[in-house]
Design an enzyme around this catalytic site. Structure first.
Site, PDB file in Angstrom:
ATOM      1  N   ASP A   1       9.193 -17.571 -25.083  1.00 47.30           N
ATOM      2  CA  ASP A   1      10.601 -17.302 -24.817  1.00 47.30           C
ATOM      3  C   ASP A   1      11.389 -19.060 -25.041  1.00 47.30           C
ATOM      4  O   ASP A   1       9.971 -20.182 -24.892  1.00 47.30           O
ATOM      5  CB  ASP A   1      11.463 -16.887 -24.302  1.00 47.30           C
ATOM      6  CG  ASP A   1      11.431 -17.697 -22.497  1.00 47.30           C
ATOM      7  OD1 ASP A   1      10.409 -18.800 -22.342  1.00 47.30           O
ATOM      8  OD2 ASP A   1      11.614 -17.193 -21.834  1.00 47.30           O
ATOM      9  N   SER A   2      11.517 -19.357 -25.578  1.00 49.06           N
ATOM     10  CA  SER A   2      12.420 -20.694 -25.363  1.00 49.06           C
ATOM     11  C   SER A   2      12.980 -21.582 -24.419  1.00 49.06           C
ATOM     12  O   SER A   2      12.679 -22.951 -24.642  1.00 49.06           O
ATOM     13  CB  SER A   2      14.056 -21.070 -26.902  1.00 49.06           C
ATOM     14  OG  SER A   2      14.747 -20.720 -25.856  1.00 49.06           O
ATOM     15  N   GLY A   3      13.499 -21.104 -23.309  1.00 44.20           N
ATOM     16  CA  GLY A   3      13.327 -21.929 -22.551  1.00 44.20           C
ATOM     17  C   GLY A   3      15.527 -21.787 -21.510  1.00 44.20           C
ATOM     18  O   GLY A   3      14.872 -21.554 -20.886  1.00 44.20           O
ATOM     19  N   GLY A   4      15.196 -21.111 -23.146  1.00 43.23           N
ATOM     20  CA  GLY A   4      17.308 -21.527 -23.517  1.00 43.23           C
ATOM     21  C   GLY A   4      17.484 -20.444 -21.555  1.00 43.23           C
ATOM     22  O   GLY A   4      18.705 -20.912 -21.176  1.00 43.23           O
ATOM     23  N   PHE A   5      17.529 -19.035 -22.011  1.00 38.84           N
ATOM     24  CA  PHE A   5      17.411 -18.388 -20.839  1.00 38.84           C
ATOM     25  C   PHE A   5      17.800 -18.551 -19.717  1.00 38.84           C
ATOM     26  O   PHE A   5      18.322 -17.851 -19.195  1.00 38.84           O
ATOM     27  CB  PHE A   5      17.036 -16.949 -21.884  1.00 38.84           C
ATOM     28  CG  PHE A   5      17.640 -15.829 -20.561  1.00 38.84           C
ATOM     29  CD1 PHE A   5      18.689 -15.247 -20.684  1.00 38.84           C
ATOM     30  CD2 PHE A   5      17.251 -15.568 -19.491  1.00 38.84           C
ATOM     31  CE1 PHE A   5      19.400 -13.964 -19.865  1.00 38.84           C
ATOM     32  CE2 PHE A   5      17.748 -14.368 -18.404  1.00 38.84           C
ATOM     33  CZ  PHE A   5      19.120 -13.841 -19.117  1.00 38.84           C
TER      34      PHE A   5
ATOM     35  N   GLN B   1      23.334 -15.259 -31.338  1.00 42.15           N
ATOM     36  CA  GLN B   1      24.305 -15.399 -30.523  1.00 42.15           C
ATOM     37  C   GLN B   1      25.965 -14.765 -30.977  1.00 42.15           C
ATOM     38  O   GLN B   1      25.478 -14.590 -32.203  1.00 42.15           O
ATOM     39  CB  GLN B   1      24.129 -16.649 -30.361  1.00 42.15           C
ATOM     40  CG  GLN B   1      22.437 -16.897 -29.519  1.00 42.15           C
ATOM     41  CD  GLN B   1      22.313 -15.756 -27.981  1.00 42.15           C
ATOM     42  OE1 GLN B   1      23.705 -15.521 -27.272  1.00 42.15           O
ATOM     43  NE2 GLN B   1      21.805 -16.226 -27.569  1.00 42.15           N
TER      44      GLN B   1
ATOM     45  N   GLY C   1      21.278 -12.459 -25.617  1.00 42.46           N
ATOM     46  CA  GLY C   1      22.465 -12.948 -25.241  1.00 42.46           C
ATOM     47  C   GLY C   1      23.149 -11.372 -25.690  1.00 42.46           C
ATOM     48  O   GLY C   1      24.312 -11.095 -24.976  1.00 42.46           O
TER      49      GLY C   1
ATOM     50  N   ASP D   1      11.369  -6.843 -25.382  1.00 41.34           N
ATOM     51  CA  ASP D   1      10.935  -7.079 -23.948  1.00 41.34           C
ATOM     52  C   ASP D   1      12.191  -6.557 -23.015  1.00 41.34           C
ATOM     53  O   ASP D   1      12.718  -7.125 -23.112  1.00 41.34           O
ATOM     54  CB  ASP D   1      10.357  -8.768 -24.087  1.00 41.34           C
ATOM     55  CG  ASP D   1      11.254  -9.470 -23.444  1.00 41.34           C
ATOM     56  OD1 ASP D   1      12.739 -10.018 -24.547  1.00 41.34           O
ATOM     57  OD2 ASP D   1      11.708  -9.684 -22.773  1.00 41.34           O
TER      58      ASP D   1
ATOM     59  N   CYS E   1       0.744  11.407 -17.938  1.00 36.21           N
ATOM     60  CA  CYS E   1       0.238  10.462 -18.044  1.00 36.21           C
ATOM     61  C   CYS E   1      -1.334  10.298 -17.955  1.00 36.21           C
ATOM     62  O   CYS E   1      -2.129  10.904 -17.422  1.00 36.21           O
ATOM     63  CB  CYS E   1       0.697   9.650 -16.890  1.00 36.21           C
ATOM     64  SG  CYS E   1       1.103   7.484 -17.441  1.00 36.21           S
TER      65      CYS E   1
ATOM     66  N   CYS F   1      -2.931   6.914 -18.157  1.00 28.93           N
ATOM     67  CA  CYS F   1      -3.186   5.629 -17.182  1.00 28.93           C
ATOM     68  C   CYS F   1      -3.652   5.838 -15.892  1.00 28.93           C
ATOM     69  O   CYS F   1      -4.340   6.961 -15.843  1.00 28.93           O
ATOM     70  CB  CYS F   1      -1.783   4.992 -17.157  1.00 28.93           C
ATOM     71  SG  CYS F   1      -1.413   5.334 -14.841  1.00 28.93           S
TER      72      CYS F   1
ATOM     73  N   CYS G   1      -2.448   7.461 -12.786  1.00 26.53           N
ATOM     74  CA  CYS G   1      -2.255   8.762 -13.025  1.00 26.53           C
ATOM     75  C   CYS G   1      -3.738   9.947 -12.566  1.00 26.53           C
ATOM     76  O   CYS G   1      -4.170  10.505 -12.487  1.00 26.53           O
ATOM     77  CB  CYS G   1      -1.478   8.917 -14.397  1.00 26.53           C
ATOM     78  SG  CYS G   1       0.379   8.956 -13.804  1.00 26.53           S
TER      79      CYS G   1
ATOM     80  N   HIS H   1       1.041   1.825 -14.001  1.00 25.24           N
ATOM     81  CA  HIS H   1       1.971   2.755 -14.586  1.00 25.24           C
ATOM     82  C   HIS H   1       3.203   2.539 -15.815  1.00 25.24           C
ATOM     83  O   HIS H   1       3.068   3.316 -16.520  1.00 25.24           O
ATOM     84  CB  HIS H   1       1.745   3.859 -13.462  1.00 25.24           C
ATOM     85  CG  HIS H   1       2.984   4.443 -14.404  1.00 25.24           C
ATOM     86  ND1 HIS H   1       2.179   6.310 -14.804  1.00 25.24           N
ATOM     87  CD2 HIS H   1       4.023   5.175 -13.704  1.00 25.24           C
ATOM     88  CE1 HIS H   1       2.899   6.527 -15.074  1.00 25.24           C
ATOM     89  NE2 HIS H   1       4.525   6.682 -14.662  1.00 25.24           N
TER      90      HIS H   1
HETATM   91 ZN    ZN Z   1       0.362   6.958 -15.473  1.00 24.91          ZN
END
Ligand code: ZN
Length: 376
Positions: free
Chosen positions: A89-93, A194, A221, A271, A309, A311, A314, A340
């Site tokens: 990310d740009s760092g802005g946030f 924005q 935003g 994200d 699941c 994973c 699980c 998980h």
């Molecule tokens: Zn799982």
């Protein structure tokens, strides 16, 4: 670089070729803020939970260990041992949300580090230089992320400035790639829309942003204080003005239901810290809804978190064991929970992609958009 494979109404199935590999979209990027996933999860684990793109944070890595250190160590890919695509990310946030005292001028932002109060200046050029040092596949333009709600006149001036900042980002980004010691000479740049919750500003800003050639475009935003329906309405307003042939990224979103609804509205990239953060508090996702593993009723529950699941957690551990780990304050509790939840998010995106491939996304949305928001 971006190929649209299939569409179902506004929903898009695509592939995006990055310097470090191909990304199947729609995709959820897994957040490793400081080049690590909070909860004791490493880049090695990310492979196991089906992560396609890792996301790291410019602001944090600039402060610590310093982007020059990362560059010296061969760039972020080598530093954290992740060979797949990385978005920074740009760092802005963070400049606007984490740092204390800050002053915005046309040049950029002067702010106090949240670590030691040190005064730091960051503008479009600095953000591009830092992201070039990190060597990510995708760099984000430096923007101002305004809190919602904010006064119309302020948002208008802010997004006009963000547009001027994008033009400067583009110049510096192009320059950085040509330097002989560039960590990633093929780094790409995404512009950011924005305009707060004002549809007219959003549309104006998106049209202007699209005039500046970028490799993809993000909606920033949102999910910063407004109602969920407002967010959907803004996506509905902006989406028709986003270039069709470029990927679209909705920043910082969201719940499983939000992801389905935003894919429905034409978004390709996501994200969010939510799956990992919720995991660390014991909130775990299943295909029947979310559960709180700390709950008494799981004390002697021998089933895995989610019986369907696949994973590694699980496959190996029971709800009873996980509840015990949380109750005992074991670090392992957080690690297993985060693994998980990330696996769940990545497999949710896989199932969204599968349904788009099969032309059955609207049925998938009808079945899961509400259900995944349930608490069980
Ligand atoms: Zn799982």
């Amino acid at each position: 670089m971006f190929e649209l494979l299939k569409t179902e109404d506004r929903a898009r199935r695509g592939r995006f070729v990055c310097p470090h590999g191909e990304v199947q979209t729609p995709v959820f990027m897994n957040v490793g803020t400081q080049a690590a996933i909070k909860g004791g999860v490493s880049a090695i684990d990310l492979k196991e939970v089906g992560c396609q793109v890792e996301l790291s944070n410019t602001y944090h890595l600039h402060l610590r260990p310093g982007d020059e250190v990362v560059k010296t160590m061969g760039g972020l890919h080598q530093f954290m041992n992740w060979d797949g695509p990385i978005l920074t990310d740009s760092g802005g946030f963070q400049v606007f949300s984490l740092s204390g005292l800050r002053k915005i001028t046309e040049e950029g932002v002067t702010f106090a580090s949240h670590l030691d109060g040190r005064r730091i200046f960051m503008g479009p050029e600095e953000s591009m230089r830092i992201q070039a040092n990190l060597g990510s596949d995708i760099a984000m333009a430096f923007d101002e992320c305004v809190e919602n709600p904010a006064p119309y006149e302020y948002v208008k001036q802010s997004c006009e400035r963000t547009l001027r900042w994008l033009a400067r980002c583009k110049v510096e980004h192009d320059h950085q790639k040509t330097l002989p010691d560039a960590v990633n000479p093929n780094q790409m740049l995404f512009g950011i829309n924005q305009g707060g919750t004002y549809a007219d500003l959003r549309v104006w800003h998106m049209k202007e942003t699209a005039n500046i050639e970028c490799d993809g475009y993000a909606i920033g935003g949102l999910a910063v204080g407004e109602e969920t329906q407002v967010m959907y309405d803004i996506i509905d307003a902006v989406e028709p003005h986003m270039p069709k042939e470029k990927p679209r990224y909705l920043m910082g979103v969201g719940t499983p239901s939000n992801l389905i609804e935003a894919v429905f509205r034409g978004v390709d990239f996501f994200d969010c810290v939510m799956p990992a953060r919720n995991a660390r508090h014991g909130k775990l996702y299943t295909w029947e809804g979310a559960l709180n593993i700390k709950n008494e009723k799981y004390k002697t529950d021998g089933r895995p978190i989610d019986p369907v699941c696949q994973c590694p957690v699980c496959k190996s551990f029971s709800r009873s064991y996980l509840r015990h780990l949380f109750a005992s304050g074991e670090m392992l509790a957080m690690r297993l929970a985060v693994l998980h939840n990330l696996y769940f998010y990545n497999s949710l995106m896989q199932r969204i992609r599968d349904s788009l491939d099969e032309g059955s996304f609207s049925a998938f949305r009808a079945e899961y958009s509400q259900k995944l928001a349930l608490k069980i």
